[in-house]
Design a protein around this motif. Structure first.
Motif, PDB file in Angstrom:
ATOM      1  N   HIS A  16      -4.134   1.753  39.847  1.00 14.46           N
ATOM      2  CA  HIS A  16      -3.191   0.625  39.903  1.00 14.46           C
ATOM      3  C   HIS A  16      -1.833   0.916  39.285  1.00 14.46           C
ATOM      4  O   HIS A  16      -1.027  -0.002  39.120  1.00 14.46           O
ATOM      5  CB  HIS A  16      -3.791  -0.646  39.275  1.00 14.46           C
ATOM      6  CG  HIS A  16      -4.899  -1.211  40.110  1.00 14.46           C
ATOM      7  ND1 HIS A  16      -4.706  -1.649  41.397  1.00 14.46           N
ATOM      8  CD2 HIS A  16      -6.213  -1.369  39.848  1.00 14.46           C
ATOM      9  CE1 HIS A  16      -5.861  -2.060  41.891  1.00 14.46           C
ATOM     10  NE2 HIS A  16      -6.795  -1.892  40.978  1.00 14.46           N
ATOM     11  N   CYS A  19       1.507  -0.261  41.217  1.00  7.78           N
ATOM     12  CA  CYS A  19       1.197  -1.275  42.242  1.00  7.78           C
ATOM     13  C   CYS A  19       2.048  -2.519  41.988  1.00  7.78           C
ATOM     14  O   CYS A  19       2.087  -3.013  40.861  1.00  7.78           O
ATOM     15  CB  CYS A  19      -0.276  -1.666  42.192  1.00  7.78           C
ATOM     16  SG  CYS A  19      -1.359  -0.281  42.520  1.00  7.78           S
ATOM     17  N   HIS A  21       1.396  -5.435  43.030  1.00  4.28           N
ATOM     18  CA  HIS A  21       0.451  -6.550  42.888  1.00  4.28           C
ATOM     19  C   HIS A  21      -0.920  -5.980  43.235  1.00  4.28           C
ATOM     20  O   HIS A  21      -1.033  -4.792  43.554  1.00  4.28           O
ATOM     21  CB  HIS A  21       0.812  -7.698  43.842  1.00  4.28           C
ATOM     22  CG  HIS A  21       0.951  -7.232  45.263  1.00  4.28           C
ATOM     23  ND1 HIS A  21       2.167  -7.084  45.884  1.00  4.28           N
ATOM     24  CD2 HIS A  21       0.028  -6.812  46.169  1.00  4.28           C
ATOM     25  CE1 HIS A  21       1.976  -6.613  47.113  1.00  4.28           C
ATOM     26  NE2 HIS A  21       0.685  -6.437  47.298  1.00  4.28           N
ATOM     27  N   GLN A  22      -1.938  -6.814  43.216  1.00  3.18           N
ATOM     28  CA  GLN A  22      -3.272  -6.319  43.591  1.00  3.18           C
ATOM     29  C   GLN A  22      -3.558  -6.705  45.041  1.00  3.18           C
ATOM     30  O   GLN A  22      -3.605  -7.897  45.378  1.00  3.18           O
ATOM     31  CB  GLN A  22      -4.340  -6.926  42.666  1.00  3.18           C
ATOM     32  CG  GLN A  22      -5.703  -6.274  42.832  1.00  3.18           C
ATOM     33  CD  GLN A  22      -6.737  -6.836  41.862  1.00  3.18           C
ATOM     34  OE1 GLN A  22      -6.483  -7.818  41.169  1.00  3.18           O
ATOM     35  NE2 GLN A  22      -7.903  -6.225  41.827  1.00  3.18           N
ATOM     36  N   CYS A  23      -3.759  -5.722  45.899  1.00  4.65           N
ATOM     37  CA  CYS A  23      -4.135  -6.024  47.282  1.00  4.65           C
ATOM     38  C   CYS A  23      -5.536  -6.634  47.251  1.00  4.65           C
ATOM     39  O   CYS A  23      -6.335  -6.314  46.369  1.00  4.65           O
ATOM     40  CB  CYS A  23      -4.117  -4.755  48.122  1.00  4.65           C
ATOM     41  SG  CYS A  23      -2.511  -3.942  48.052  1.00  4.65           S
ATOM     42  N   PHE A  25      -8.392  -6.394  48.625  1.00  2.82           N
ATOM     43  CA  PHE A  25      -9.659  -5.649  48.663  1.00  2.82           C
ATOM     44  C   PHE A  25      -9.793  -4.654  47.515  1.00  2.82           C
ATOM     45  O   PHE A  25     -10.811  -3.990  47.387  1.00  2.82           O
ATOM     46  CB  PHE A  25      -9.741  -4.859  49.985  1.00  2.82           C
ATOM     47  CG  PHE A  25      -8.493  -4.057  50.243  1.00  2.82           C
ATOM     48  CD1 PHE A  25      -8.290  -2.842  49.620  1.00  2.82           C
ATOM     49  CD2 PHE A  25      -7.501  -4.547  51.082  1.00  2.82           C
ATOM     50  CE1 PHE A  25      -7.126  -2.120  49.825  1.00  2.82           C
ATOM     51  CE2 PHE A  25      -6.327  -3.832  51.300  1.00  2.82           C
ATOM     52  CZ  PHE A  25      -6.142  -2.615  50.666  1.00  2.82           C
ATOM     53  N   CYS A  26      -8.751  -4.529  46.692  1.00  3.34           N
ATOM     54  CA  CYS A  26      -8.670  -3.344  45.832  1.00  3.34           C
ATOM     55  C   CYS A  26      -9.114  -3.600  44.392  1.00  3.34           C
ATOM     56  O   CYS A  26      -8.807  -4.628  43.799  1.00  3.34           O
ATOM     57  CB  CYS A  26      -7.229  -2.830  45.833  1.00  3.34           C
ATOM     58  SG  CYS A  26      -7.084  -1.207  45.081  1.00  3.34           S
ATOM     59  N   GLN A  28      -9.138  -0.414  41.879  1.00  7.60           N
ATOM     60  CA  GLN A  28      -9.191   1.042  41.698  1.00  7.60           C
ATOM     61  C   GLN A  28      -9.985   1.438  40.459  1.00  7.60           C
ATOM     62  O   GLN A  28     -10.521   2.535  40.393  1.00  7.60           O
ATOM     63  CB  GLN A  28      -7.774   1.622  41.614  1.00  7.60           C
ATOM     64  CG  GLN A  28      -7.033   1.616  42.926  1.00  7.60           C
ATOM     65  CD  GLN A  28      -7.618   2.591  43.941  1.00  7.60           C
ATOM     66  OE1 GLN A  28      -8.297   3.552  43.579  1.00  7.60           O
ATOM     67  NE2 GLN A  28      -7.374   2.339  45.204  1.00  7.60           N
ATOM     68  N   GLY A  68      -5.107   6.976  43.575  1.00 12.90           N
ATOM     69  CA  GLY A  68      -5.620   5.733  42.977  1.00 12.90           C
ATOM     70  C   GLY A  68      -4.558   4.728  42.599  1.00 12.90           C
ATOM     71  O   GLY A  68      -4.873   3.686  42.034  1.00 12.90           O
ATOM     72  N   GLY A  69      -3.313   5.028  42.889  1.00 16.93           N
ATOM     73  CA  GLY A  69      -2.259   4.061  42.570  1.00 16.93           C
ATOM     74  C   GLY A  69      -1.186   4.153  43.632  1.00 16.93           C
ATOM     75  O   GLY A  69      -1.410   4.665  44.727  1.00 16.93           O
ATOM     76  N   ARG A 103       2.309   3.821  48.655  1.00 20.48           N
ATOM     77  CA  ARG A 103       2.436   2.775  49.673  1.00 20.48           C
ATOM     78  C   ARG A 103       3.545   3.158  50.664  1.00 20.48           C
ATOM     79  O   ARG A 103       4.540   3.776  50.273  1.00 20.48           O
ATOM     80  CB  ARG A 103       2.819   1.445  49.004  1.00 20.48           C
ATOM     81  CG  ARG A 103       1.728   0.790  48.209  1.00 20.48           C
ATOM     82  CD  ARG A 103       2.309  -0.355  47.388  1.00 20.48           C
ATOM     83  NE  ARG A 103       3.022  -1.321  48.199  1.00 20.48           N
ATOM     84  CZ  ARG A 103       2.473  -2.430  48.708  1.00 20.48           C
ATOM     85  NH1 ARG A 103       1.219  -2.718  48.446  1.00 20.48           N
ATOM     86  NH2 ARG A 103       3.182  -3.255  49.451  1.00 20.48           N
ATOM     87  N   ARG A 140      -0.947  -7.234  51.459  1.00 14.22           N
ATOM     88  CA  ARG A 140      -0.427  -5.877  51.289  1.00 14.22           C
ATOM     89  C   ARG A 140       1.051  -5.880  50.910  1.00 14.22           C
ATOM     90  O   ARG A 140       1.517  -4.984  50.214  1.00 14.22           O
ATOM     91  CB  ARG A 140      -0.618  -5.082  52.595  1.00 14.22           C
ATOM     92  CG  ARG A 140      -2.019  -4.587  52.798  1.00 14.22           C
ATOM     93  CD  ARG A 140      -2.385  -3.501  51.818  1.00 14.22           C
ATOM     94  NE  ARG A 140      -1.666  -2.260  52.067  1.00 14.22           N
ATOM     95  CZ  ARG A 140      -1.686  -1.225  51.236  1.00 14.22           C
ATOM     96  NH1 ARG A 140      -2.352  -1.287  50.104  1.00 14.22           N
ATOM     97  NH2 ARG A 140      -1.016  -0.131  51.523  1.00 14.22           N
TER      98      ARG A 140
HETATM   99  S1  SF4 Z   1      -4.423  -0.786  47.647  1.00 10.74           S
HETATM  100 FE1  SF4 Z   1      -2.940   0.601  46.713  1.00 10.74          FE
HETATM  101  S2  SF4 Z   1      -1.140  -0.692  46.350  1.00 10.74           S
HETATM  102 FE2  SF4 Z   1      -2.848  -2.099  46.712  1.00 10.74          FE
HETATM  103  S3  SF4 Z   1      -3.630  -2.563  44.667  1.00 10.74           S
HETATM  104 FE3  SF4 Z   1      -4.817  -0.833  45.443  1.00 10.74          FE
HETATM  105  S4  SF4 Z   1      -3.793   1.004  44.669  1.00 10.74           S
HETATM  106 FE4  SF4 Z   1      -2.368  -0.717  44.478  1.00 10.74          FE
END
Ligand code: SF4
Length: 345
Positions: A16, A19, A21-23, A25-26, A28, A68-69, A103, A140
Motif C-alpha cells: 500500500h 496508494c 486510496h484502498q481499491c 478488492f485490495c 496487500q 505490492g504498492g 498504477r 480504482r
Molecule cells: S490495488 Fe494497487 S493501488 Fe489499489 S490499493 Fe492495492 S496496491 Fe494500492
C-alpha cells in the motif's frame, strides 16, 4: 529480459505504499503477509543478500522487484532511496535489473525521464479491467484510457511492459474479462498476470460481501474463465507468467481470505482445464468410444496437468465418455501444449 529464461526475482514488498486510496478488492498486507511501511535500506540490503545466497547458477540473471504498492505514487525522495539501494547491487554486478509495479495513472514521460539513470528494465501496470464501469465499481480511480496511454509510454522507451488483469470484479460477468483480455492484447504487453478477485479481510469488498452485494466466482467458473483468457493471450504470443495469487502464509491458512476462488495451485488447475478441454474436443469427434480405452500422449512436462489434481481429469473423462480406462503417456516429440489421443479396445 526474456521471461522464458530462468530469472532470480528478489521481491521487495511495499504494501500500500504510494496508494492514493484502498481499491475495493485490495489488502496487500494480507496478500504479502507484510506490514505497511517502507523498508529501511538496511532491511533491503539484508533481504537482497539473503535471496542472493539462494543463487546456485552464477549465470542466472537477478532482478530486484518492488511489488505490492503503487511505486510511482511514493514520495519522490523515497523512490530515489529505494532505487539507489537496488542500483548499488546492479553496479556491484550482483543484480542485473530493476522492476516495479505501479498504477497506470502514475506513468508519465516526466517521471520516466527522472528515472532514466536507473535503467528500469520492466514496469508492471495494474490495469485490472479495461471497462471503465468496472474500474469505477472497484474504486480504482483511473480509466482504461489511462492504462492504454501508460502502456504506450512505457513501450516507446523500450522498457518491458507487464500488465495485470483481474477476473470476477464487481460488475464483471465474465464477458467483460474477455473484452479486457482482448483490449490488453491490443496494447502488446511483453507478459501478463491474471488474478481472480478474492474477498480479503479488511478490504472494502469484504463489507459488500457481508451485506450480500457481491458474490465471488466459484473456483470452478474462475478456472474455466482463466483458461479461456490464458488461451487468448498465448495464441497472441503473450506469455501469462502468473495465474492466481501467490499463497502467503495468511492466505494459505485462510486467515486473510474471507471468500473467493483461491487455490494455492490455481495456475495448475487452469492448465489442467485446458488439457481436459483439448481431449474432450478430440473424443467428441470420435464415434463409439464407450467401453474402450483412451491413450493420451503429452509431453513429459504436461503429464501432471493432463491428469489434473488428484487425477480429476482422468475421472472426468471416464465418466463423460464411459471409457473403460484412460492412460496418459509421455512423448517428448510433442510440443508442450500438444495432445494426441488414440482409442483402443
Ligand atoms: S490495488 Fe494497487 S493501488 Fe489499489 S490499493 Fe492495492 S496496491 Fe494500492
Amino acid at each position: 529480459m526474456d521471461h522464458k529464461k530462468s530469472l532470480l526475482i528478489i521481491p521487495i514488498f511495499l504494501p500500500h505504499q504510494g496508494c492514493p486510496h484502498q481499491c475495493s478488492f485490495c489488502n496487500q498486507n494480507k496478500i504479502s503477509n507484510t506490514p505497511s511501511r517502507l523498508p529501511s535500506t538496511s532491511f533491503m540490503n539484508r533481504e537482497i543478500n539473503r535471496y542472493l545466497s539462494f543463487k546456485r547458477d552464477p549465470d542466472t540473471p537477478v532482478q530486484i522487484a518492488f511489488y505490492g504498492g503503487n511505486f510511482l505514487g511514493i514520495p519522490f525522495s523515497s523512490i530515489i532511496m529505494l532505487l539507489d539501494e537496488a542500483a548499488a547491487f546492479v553496479h556491484a554486478g550482483k543484480a542485473d535489473s530493476i522492476r516495479f509495479s505501479t498504477r497506470p495513472d502514475t506513468i508519465s514521460n516526466e517521471i520516466l525521464d527522472k528515472l532514466e539513470p536507473y535503467r528500469i528494465s520492466t514496469i508492471e501496470l495494474g490495469a485490472q479491467s479495461m471497462d471503465d464501469r468496472i474500474l469505477s465499481l472497484s474504486n480504482r480511480g483511473h480509466t482504461a484510457e489511462d492504462t492504454a496511454r501508460a502502456a504506450s509510454t512505457i513501450k516507446q522507451r523500450n522498457i518491458q511492459l507487464g500488465i495485470q488483469m483481474m477476473t470476477g470484479l464487481p460488475g464483471d460477468e465474465g464477458r467483460q474479462s474477455i473484452e479486457t483480455a482482448n483490449k490488453i492484447i491490443g496494447l502488446s504487453p511483453d507478459f501478463v498476470r491474471i488474478y481472480p478477485t478474492l474477498v480479503l479481510s479488511k478490504s472494502p469488498l469484504e463489507k459488500s460481501y457481508t451485506r450480500g452485494e457481491y458474490s465471488p466466482m466459484s473456483l470452478e467458473n474462475s478456472v474455466k474463465l482463466a483458461a479461456k483468457i490464458y488461451c487468448l493471450f498465448t495464441k497472441s504470443g503473450i506469455p501469462v507468467i502468473r495465474m492466481g495469487l501467490q499463497a502467503s502464509d495468511g492466505l494459505e491458512k485462510n486467515e486473510g481470505l474471507v471468500a473467493g476462488p483461491f487455490h494455492p495451485a490455481f495456475g495448475h488447475l487452469v492448465l489442467s482445464e485446458i488439457f481436459l478441454e483439448k481431449v474432450k474436443e478430440r473424443l467428441q469427434c470420435r464415434q463409439n468410444v464407450r467401453d474402450k480405452e483412451a491413450v493420451i500422449h503429452v509431453h513429459a512436462t504436461g503429464i501432471s496437468k493432463m491428469r489434473g489434481l488428484k487425477n480429476q481429469n482422468i475421472h472426468a473423462l471416464q465418466r463423460m465418455f464411459r471409457l473403460k480406462a484412460v492412460h496418459i503417456l509421455s512423448d517428448d516429440t510433442l510440443r508442450k501444449d500438444q495432445v494426441m489421443v488414440n482409442i483402443r479396445d
